[in-house]
Design a protein around this motif. Sequence first.
Motif, PDB file in Angstrom:
ATOM      1  N   VAL A 131       0.840  -1.206   0.000  1.00  0.00           N
ATOM      2  CA  VAL A 131       0.000   0.000   0.000  1.00  0.00           C
ATOM      3  C   VAL A 131       0.872   1.253   0.000  1.00  0.00           C
ATOM      4  O   VAL A 131       0.601   2.224  -0.731  1.00  0.00           O
ATOM      5  N   ALA A 132       1.944   1.251   0.811  1.00  0.00           N
ATOM      6  CA  ALA A 132       2.830   2.412   0.868  1.00  0.00           C
ATOM      7  C   ALA A 132       3.543   2.636  -0.458  1.00  0.00           C
ATOM      8  O   ALA A 132       3.795   3.788  -0.847  1.00  0.00           O
ATOM      9  N   ILE A 133       3.864   1.573  -1.175  1.00  0.00           N
ATOM     10  CA  ILE A 133       4.558   1.720  -2.463  1.00  0.00           C
ATOM     11  C   ILE A 133       3.617   2.255  -3.535  1.00  0.00           C
ATOM     12  O   ILE A 133       3.986   3.104  -4.356  1.00  0.00           O
ATOM     13  N   LEU A 134       2.377   1.785  -3.537  1.00  0.00           N
ATOM     14  CA  LEU A 134       1.440   2.153  -4.598  1.00  0.00           C
ATOM     15  C   LEU A 134       0.698   3.448  -4.318  1.00  0.00           C
ATOM     16  O   LEU A 134       0.168   4.068  -5.258  1.00  0.00           O
ATOM     17  N   ALA A 135       0.627   3.877  -3.061  1.00  0.00           N
ATOM     18  CA  ALA A 135      -0.198   5.036  -2.704  1.00  0.00           C
ATOM     19  C   ALA A 135       0.175   6.303  -3.463  1.00  0.00           C
ATOM     20  O   ALA A 135      -0.703   7.004  -3.983  1.00  0.00           O
ATOM     21  N   PRO A 136       1.457   6.673  -3.579  1.00  0.00           N
ATOM     22  CA  PRO A 136       1.761   7.941  -4.279  1.00  0.00           C
ATOM     23  C   PRO A 136       1.470   7.914  -5.773  1.00  0.00           C
ATOM     24  O   PRO A 136       1.433   8.973  -6.408  1.00  0.00           O
ATOM     25  N   TYR A 181      10.315   7.520  -2.135  1.00  0.00           N
ATOM     26  CA  TYR A 181      10.768   6.126  -2.046  1.00  0.00           C
ATOM     27  C   TYR A 181      12.069   6.021  -1.248  1.00  0.00           C
ATOM     28  O   TYR A 181      12.294   5.003  -0.567  1.00  0.00           O
ATOM     29  N   LEU A 182      12.919   7.039  -1.319  1.00  0.00           N
ATOM     30  CA  LEU A 182      14.107   7.036  -0.466  1.00  0.00           C
ATOM     31  C   LEU A 182      13.709   7.115   1.007  1.00  0.00           C
ATOM     32  O   LEU A 182      14.250   6.379   1.851  1.00  0.00           O
ATOM     33  N   LEU A 183      12.754   8.008   1.322  1.00  0.00           N
ATOM     34  CA  LEU A 183      12.270   8.117   2.705  1.00  0.00           C
ATOM     35  C   LEU A 183      11.617   6.819   3.159  1.00  0.00           C
ATOM     36  O   LEU A 183      11.788   6.397   4.309  1.00  0.00           O
ATOM     37  N   LEU A 184      10.859   6.187   2.268  1.00  0.00           N
ATOM     38  CA  LEU A 184      10.202   4.930   2.625  1.00  0.00           C
ATOM     39  C   LEU A 184      11.242   3.868   2.976  1.00  0.00           C
ATOM     40  O   LEU A 184      11.081   3.143   3.977  1.00  0.00           O
ATOM     41  N   ALA A 185      12.307   3.778   2.189  1.00  0.00           N
ATOM     42  CA  ALA A 185      13.360   2.801   2.492  1.00  0.00           C
ATOM     43  C   ALA A 185      14.040   3.120   3.822  1.00  0.00           C
ATOM     44  O   ALA A 185      14.330   2.210   4.622  1.00  0.00           O
ATOM     45  N   ILE A 186      14.295   4.406   4.090  1.00  0.00           N
ATOM     46  CA  ILE A 186      14.947   4.784   5.353  1.00  0.00           C
ATOM     47  C   ILE A 186      14.033   4.483   6.533  1.00  0.00           C
ATOM     48  O   ILE A 186      14.479   3.956   7.565  1.00  0.00           O
TER      49      ILE A 186
END
Length: 491
Positions: free
Chosen positions: A161-166, A319-324
């Motif tokens: 969900v976090a990957i597809l939301a934006p 996506y960088l923030l999501l990975a961090i």
Amino acid sequence: MPLRVAGSRSGPSGSAAPGASADSLARADPLAPADPVGHGGPSGPGPGGGPGLPAWHPAVLFAPARLRQLGALLLVGVLAAIVTGPTGNSDKPLQAAKDSIVDVRIVLYLGLAAALWVLLVLGAELRGALERLSAPVRAPIGAAYGRRGGPIVLNLVLLAVAILAPLVVSTAAQQSMVNDIGIYALLALGLNVVVGYAGLLDLGYIAFFAIGAYATAYFTSQTAMPWHAPFVLNPFFVFPIALVLAALAGVILGAPTLRLRGDYLAIVTLGFGEIIHLVANNADGITNGARGAFGVPHLSIDLLGIDYKWGIDPLPYYYLLLAIVIGVMIAFGRLERSRIGRSWAAIREDEIAAEATGVATLRMKLLAFAIGASVSGFAGVLFASKQFFNPQSFSLQASFFVVAVVIFGGMGSRLGVVVGAVVLQGLAFYLRDKVQPADRYIYFGAVIVIMMIFRPQGLVPSRRRRREIELAEEGIGAADSLGAAPTGGHR
């Protein structure tokens, strides 16, 4: 010989006499507590009515205590309408209040107050009905989650969900997901170590965020601030520098102050945050003062044939923030389950007892401060390389907001604080074009107050925190929140 209680009827074995009902025994017991609020219900008498009246019965619903509660909530609704209404002036100071009261908006506020009253009165019945209706859905989900690998599947679903939301929202929403949700989720994860794990109230946490941002401007550009380094670094190389500087600032702050507890520690950290804010705002020759830092370069990679630069597009930053964020959550999860995490839990529950059992309380608290501060400094690098900033970005309100995110999401819960950032910052994005900036904190406050009434443990509470609140509500103060439930306690 069995003991008899004065005023009670018992048989030869000390039990209640045949035919004596629970209500008659309650009325016969002079020490039985009365129902001061007038809660009716299946197990208690309602005010002015017979025993066992449900909460929606008119005798219970319109009891004097309930009517006073409704009047108080309606008054709060009127005050909210006045506060969020038009701004007054010195010539007619009461005209704005009059305009707010006669405006049609007041119907909405009074309706919300009445709805909150209904929730307070019928909360138990509504909760029971909701549980009965959702039982067919919750049962298979709970069974699947309880199986081996269930939490992993749930985490993978949330990650998807976090990957597809934006990809399905507007560019403005993507910017908010980076600047507001992502950055504040990372800040909340760092503060969660201090507040949620170690139980230390830090109200100046945003100061470490400012240290990371200004360190980025100092090392990466010779035009962003009057004071700059004699060399220029890629922002990626500033990450470890900002992490160390913020952690060092946390140790410098914590070493002389962590012997304080409670409100005293909160006041000291609050003063530290305000000092950093004032220095950044007034040191024109160093930080460029209130004008802020301009021209901090974006993140970029130029290594081993890879040449990529983060620009104005928010998706790469997201996506960088999501990975961090995911990496920080995994690292803090392992840390919580380690010996250090158990030491923090012992300090939070009873610092004196923890010290008596051999926990190095001062060192553990300093470690919590340093780790939390380092994450905040890390977030400062991302924030500075993404956009322009000035001292107002690190105000006292921002620090309070991070604390609110941690409490709202669930202290001690890594997933909870991230969800808290999503909900509160999502609410801010929704209100951006509908409510004046000065009035948004009123809505935040209302949401948090309602949350603390109906779910004080937070949106996604940690197992430890939920157990502590349940034991506190039962009047049991001494218990290992992860161990077996005690058989009794002091009420």
